[in-house]
Motif scaffolding. Structure first.
Motif, mmCIF file in Angstrom:
data_model
loop_
_atom_site.group_PDB
_atom_site.id
_atom_site.type_symbol
_atom_site.label_atom_id
_atom_site.label_comp_id
_atom_site.label_asym_id
_atom_site.label_seq_id
_atom_site.Cartn_x
_atom_site.Cartn_y
_atom_site.Cartn_z
ATOM 1 N N ARG A 141 40.215 -4.241 36.622
ATOM 2 C CA ARG A 141 38.806 -4.340 36.250
ATOM 3 C C ARG A 141 38.205 -2.950 36.147
ATOM 4 O O ARG A 141 38.387 -2.107 37.037
ATOM 5 C CB ARG A 141 38.019 -5.144 37.281
ATOM 6 N N LEU A 142 37.489 -2.701 35.048
ATOM 7 C CA LEU A 142 36.733 -1.462 34.880
ATOM 8 C C LEU A 142 35.255 -1.754 35.080
ATOM 9 O O LEU A 142 34.770 -2.805 34.660
ATOM 10 C CB LEU A 142 36.948 -0.875 33.485
ATOM 11 N N ASP A 143 34.541 -0.826 35.676
ATOM 12 C CA ASP A 143 33.113 -1.041 35.925
ATOM 13 C C ASP A 143 32.295 -0.846 34.653
ATOM 14 O O ASP A 143 31.350 -1.592 34.394
ATOM 15 C CB ASP A 143 32.627 -0.064 37.000
ATOM 16 N N HIS A 144 32.673 0.143 33.837
ATOM 17 C CA HIS A 144 31.917 0.398 32.610
ATOM 18 C C HIS A 144 32.717 1.310 31.684
ATOM 19 O O HIS A 144 33.715 1.910 32.088
ATOM 20 C CB HIS A 144 30.561 1.064 32.926
ATOM 21 N N LYS A 173 29.183 -7.683 30.447
ATOM 22 C CA LYS A 173 29.423 -6.448 31.184
ATOM 23 C C LYS A 173 30.789 -6.416 31.864
ATOM 24 O O LYS A 173 31.143 -5.418 32.501
ATOM 25 C CB LYS A 173 28.326 -6.257 32.240
ATOM 26 N N ILE A 174 31.540 -7.488 31.731
ATOM 27 C CA ILE A 174 32.859 -7.555 32.357
ATOM 28 C C ILE A 174 33.904 -6.901 31.448
ATOM 29 O O ILE A 174 33.978 -7.198 30.255
ATOM 30 C CB ILE A 174 33.263 -9.014 32.646
ATOM 31 N N GLU A 209 38.222 8.276 35.579
ATOM 32 C CA GLU A 209 37.845 6.899 35.912
ATOM 33 C C GLU A 209 37.935 6.703 37.426
ATOM 34 O O GLU A 209 39.009 6.710 38.012
ATOM 35 C CB GLU A 209 38.780 5.908 35.206
ATOM 36 N N MET A 211 36.061 4.123 38.973
ATOM 37 C CA MET A 211 35.635 2.770 39.320
ATOM 38 C C MET A 211 36.546 1.734 38.650
ATOM 39 O O MET A 211 36.113 0.890 37.891
ATOM 40 C CB MET A 211 34.175 2.558 38.942
ATOM 41 N N ILE A 212 37.835 1.864 38.934
ATOM 42 C CA ILE A 212 38.814 0.887 38.464
ATOM 43 C C ILE A 212 39.413 0.196 39.684
ATOM 44 O O ILE A 212 39.639 0.827 40.718
ATOM 45 C CB ILE A 212 39.926 1.556 37.626
ATOM 46 N N SER A 213 39.640 -1.096 39.587
ATOM 47 C CA SER A 213 40.212 -1.835 40.710
ATOM 48 C C SER A 213 41.342 -2.731 40.217
ATOM 49 O O SER A 213 41.277 -3.296 39.123
ATOM 50 C CB SER A 213 39.143 -2.676 41.419
ATOM 51 N N LEU A 261 33.828 -12.688 39.655
ATOM 52 C CA LEU A 261 33.113 -11.528 39.124
ATOM 53 C C LEU A 261 31.779 -11.931 38.519
ATOM 54 O O LEU A 261 30.909 -11.082 38.314
ATOM 55 C CB LEU A 261 33.963 -10.842 38.049
#
Length: 263
Positions: A141-144, A173-174, A209, A211-213, A261
């Motif tokens: 998942r990327l935040d933006h 936004k996902i 990057e 904010m990647i999970s 999410l």
């Protein structure tokens, strides 16, 4: 793609027209990839289901196609042997469309090929195995994405360079990245994702990057679909996104990791 290759694709689509016998995918960077489901006589005289994936580079048929072989009824060693024999046969057909000839050849010669395969086992059939011991699936998942166009092209290039397939998915936004391939290549992708200046910050400066999970990772199971290419897709509704996961045999993954999410 050369005209002979286009004509071959049309002919193959007409020949393999049964349920799930044919699936084709296109990549802007990797040419054409398609999957054929067929059967051939195995060692015990019974039909062995075969999933043959062909990758046609842009200059095919002047060069050999990429070939992958999968079957729940073959060991990994047997699948590798079948692939090697198909590539040897392809060398004799270079410069002319060859896929149909290769499919016919393995349909007629699978039993002979398996007889020559040293599997190190007394059994022809593999039971209780994943579809491919080296194939893994990872959901990120990327935040933006601020510099979306550049970011997307970079992700596509990384996936192509590392021979990864899957999806880059946008819904509202996902932002999700579904990767399928060799586990070491997926790990290399994550290193690139976290260490490269792939996006820009709020001031417009290039940034890494942060904010990647990783939401999920597992070996590919029998119920999981193998993706033919890496594609970028945008979904207008949750139902569309859910259908993508369901088509890939990933209903549980969607309900456990994606639905949360949205809450």
């Amino acid at each position: 793609m050369a005209e002979p290759a286009r004509e071959e694709l049309s002919a193959l689509a007409a020949i393999f027209c049964g349920p799930d016998e044919w699936e084709v995918g296109h990549s802007r960077t990797d040419g054409t990839v398609f999957r054929i489901l067929t059967k051939a006589e195995g060692l015990m005289g019974a039909d062995v289901p075969l999933e043959l994936v062909f990758h046609l580079p842009v200059n095919y048929p002047s060069c050999l196609p990429g070939i992958s072989v999968h079957s729940e009824h073959l060991t990994r060693a047997q699948s590798v042997t079948v692939k090697e024999k198909l590539l040897q046969q392809a060398e004799n057909l270079l410069s002319e469309p060859m896929v149909h000839e290769l499919v016919l050849w393995i349909q007629q010669n699978l039993r002979h090929v398996l007889n020559q395969s040293d599997t190190g086992s007394g059994s022809t059939f593999a039971t209780g195995m994943t579809v491919d011991d080296g194939l893994w699936l990872t959901l990120l998942r990327l935040d933006h994405m601020r510099a979306k166009t550049k970011y997307v092209k970079t992700v596509e290039k990384w996936a192509s360079d590392l021979k990864l397939t899957g999806r880059l998915m946008f819904m509202g936004k996902i932002i999700l990245i579904l990767l399928q391939g060799d586990r070491s290549n997926i790990k290399e992708y994550l290193i690139l994702q976290k260490t490269s200046r792939v996006d820009v910050d709020s001031s417009g400066k290039k940034c890494k990057e942060k904010m990647i999970s990783v939401l999920f990772e597992t070996k590919v199971q029998r119920e999981h679909k193998r993706f033919l290419a890496f594609e970028v897709k945008e979904y207008s509704s949750l139902d569309e996104l859910q259908k993508e996961f369901e088509t890939a045999g990933l209903e549980k993954l969607f309900s456990e990791f994606v639905l949360g999410l949205l809450r």
